[in-house]
Design an enzyme around this catalytic site. Structure first.
Site, PDB file in Angstrom:
ATOM      1  N   ARG A 168     -10.145  -4.045   5.344  1.00 18.45           N
ATOM      2  CA  ARG A 168      -8.893  -4.176   6.115  1.00 18.45           C
ATOM      3  C   ARG A 168      -9.143  -4.169   7.620  1.00 18.45           C
ATOM      4  NH1 ARG A 168      -5.333   0.077   2.795  1.00 18.45           N
ATOM      5  NH2 ARG A 168      -5.207  -1.022   0.807  1.00 18.45           N
ATOM      6  N   ARG A 192      -3.234  -3.690  10.693  1.00 27.27           N
ATOM      7  CA  ARG A 192      -2.184  -3.088  11.514  1.00 27.27           C
ATOM      8  C   ARG A 192      -2.678  -2.148  12.607  1.00 27.27           C
ATOM      9  NH1 ARG A 192       1.447  -0.626   6.922  1.00 27.27           N
ATOM     10  NH2 ARG A 192      -0.599  -0.520   5.907  1.00 27.27           N
ATOM     11  N   ARG A 201       1.905 -10.828  13.475  1.00 28.52           N
ATOM     12  CA  ARG A 201       2.721 -10.642  12.263  1.00 28.52           C
ATOM     13  C   ARG A 201       4.207 -10.616  12.611  1.00 28.52           C
ATOM     14  NH1 ARG A 201       1.916  -6.603   7.088  1.00 28.52           N
ATOM     15  NH2 ARG A 201       4.040  -6.736   6.302  1.00 28.52           N
ATOM     16  N   ASP A 225      -4.478 -11.655   0.415  1.00 29.53           N
ATOM     17  CA  ASP A 225      -4.019 -10.521  -0.385  1.00 29.53           C
ATOM     18  C   ASP A 225      -4.428 -10.732  -1.833  1.00 29.53           C
ATOM     19  OD1 ASP A 225      -1.648  -9.027  -2.055  1.00 29.53           O
ATOM     20  OD2 ASP A 225      -2.012  -8.054  -0.131  1.00 29.53           O
ATOM     21  N   TYR A 269      -0.168  -4.810 -11.216  1.00 29.13           N
ATOM     22  CA  TYR A 269       0.975  -5.298 -10.430  1.00 29.13           C
ATOM     23  C   TYR A 269       1.796  -6.303 -11.228  1.00 29.13           C
ATOM     24  CZ  TYR A 269      -0.985  -3.128  -6.216  1.00 29.13           C
ATOM     25  OH  TYR A 269      -1.448  -2.229  -5.294  1.00 29.13           O
TER      26      TYR A 269
END
Length: 348
Positions: free
Chosen positions: A31, A35, A44, A81, A155
């Site tokens: 990652r 962020r 973003r 992703d 998921y």
């Protein structure tokens, strides 16, 4: 920057994946495009959401390149992703603010056969790969990735993430034939997805099994080892020579079996694994990646340096790529990342 006998730039990370023991371990962070970087947050916000950003090749390539320009990591990892595969299999994918991703229809209620695959949804990812490959520094290795079948299936079945994957574990026990069909569909799409990433320019790939630790030993053999081995075998036949990193987070004592039986070229360690134990337990000469606790990177200071030094010392006798034991956290200070890089590269 070093070159080989043919005058080509040496890529330290790829060299380690192919079995070289490096005096200074190459470095990237899971990652690393995310962020904690203000330039990522700005882009973003401009794009209006994660999926819009990840499916815009120009923007996704920019995000992939941001940590390379800022930090000079030895590896760039594609910005995307793990849920792109279920999206391509026909589930709807949304990322709501503050609630994480959602997939519908959830396969705990719907049948796999009800989905109509939309493989062209992956085309923007391949365009992103080509853009990044054209602009990476010559010494930087380019990593692609996909989610491993068990994690992706959790998921797809539940329609969302969960703490214990209870719905999916129950589904796998109660209807193993239906669950096998879901896993097989994920395997097939993942092989195609990774092969196309490689065709467009990635040089190694990583399989993320973020929820591997939630399974019993027998279920781990069936739903982690077997499908990952199928992906590795098929991908190696289509793309020989491309290194494959397996990251079964939470595997613990099952890690040596995973390393032996899946056929991966390298194994990622999460932060709970003792690197000295892993060095003794894993096949001799197998490259290892990891495994600094992301919270140690947030804390910084002497504890960070000591943790880094312990990992490097424990793995000094085998090929080692330095990384975190999981993804970098959003509130990680940039100065601590800069210190980490300096400490690894200047003190060896």
């Amino acid at each position: 920057m070093g070159t080989d006998v043919h005058g080509n730039a040496v890529k330290p990370l790829l060299s380690v994946l192919k079995g070289k023991v490096a005096a200074v371990p190459p470095l990237w962070l899971m990652r690393q495009a995310g962020r904690y970087l203000p330039e990522y947050r700005a882009l973003r916000a401009d794009k209006g959401g994660f999926l819009a950003l990840a499916t815009d090749p120009e923007a996704a390539a920019e995000v992939t390149m941001q940590p390379i320009r800022r930090f000079g990591f030895d590896g760039a990892i594609l910005f995307s992703d793990i849920l792109m595969v279920p999206w391509a299999l026909g589930q709807d994918l949304t990322f709501g603010p503050g609630e994480g991703p959602r997939l519908s229809p959830a396969l705990v209620d719907a049948r796999l056969e009800a989905l109509a695959g939309v493989p062209e949804r992956l085309d923007p990812v391949y365009a992103t790969v080509a853009r990044v490959a054209a602009q990476l520094p010559p010494q930087t290795s380019f990593l692609g990735f996909a989610g491993s079948p068990w994690t992706v299936a959790t998921y797809m079945v539940a329609g969302r993430g969960s703490k214990d994957q209870g719905e999916t574990r129950a589904f796998a026990y109660s209807d193993p034939q239906a669950f096998q069909a879901i896993v097989d569909a994920i395997v097939a799409m993942t092989v195609e997805y990774l092969a196309q990433q490689i065709a467009n320019g990635v040089e190694a790939v990583q399989l993320f099994d973020s929820w591997a630790g939630s399974l019993s030993p027998a279920q781990f053999e069936r739903w982690v080892i077997a499908p990952n081995a199928a992906i590795v075998s098929a991908l190696r036949a289509r793309c020989p020579g491309v290194p494959i990193i397996g990251f079964p987070k939470g595997a613990g004592a099952k890690l040596p079996a995973y390393a032996r039986e899946t056929g991966v070229d390298a194994v990622g360690l999460d932060e709970t694994v003792d690197p000295a134990w892993a060095n003794d337990a894993l096949p001799e000469g197998m490259p290892v990646q990891g495994n600094l606790d992301p919270l140690a990177l947030i804390a910084g200071g002497r504890e960070l340096d000591a943790a880094v030094d312990r990992i490097i010392a424990a793995l000094s006798g085998r090929p080692h790529i330095f990384n975190l034991g999981h993804g970098i956290l959003p509130h990680t200070p940039i100065a601590h990342v800069e210190h980490l890089i300096h400490h690894i590269r200047s003190s060896r």
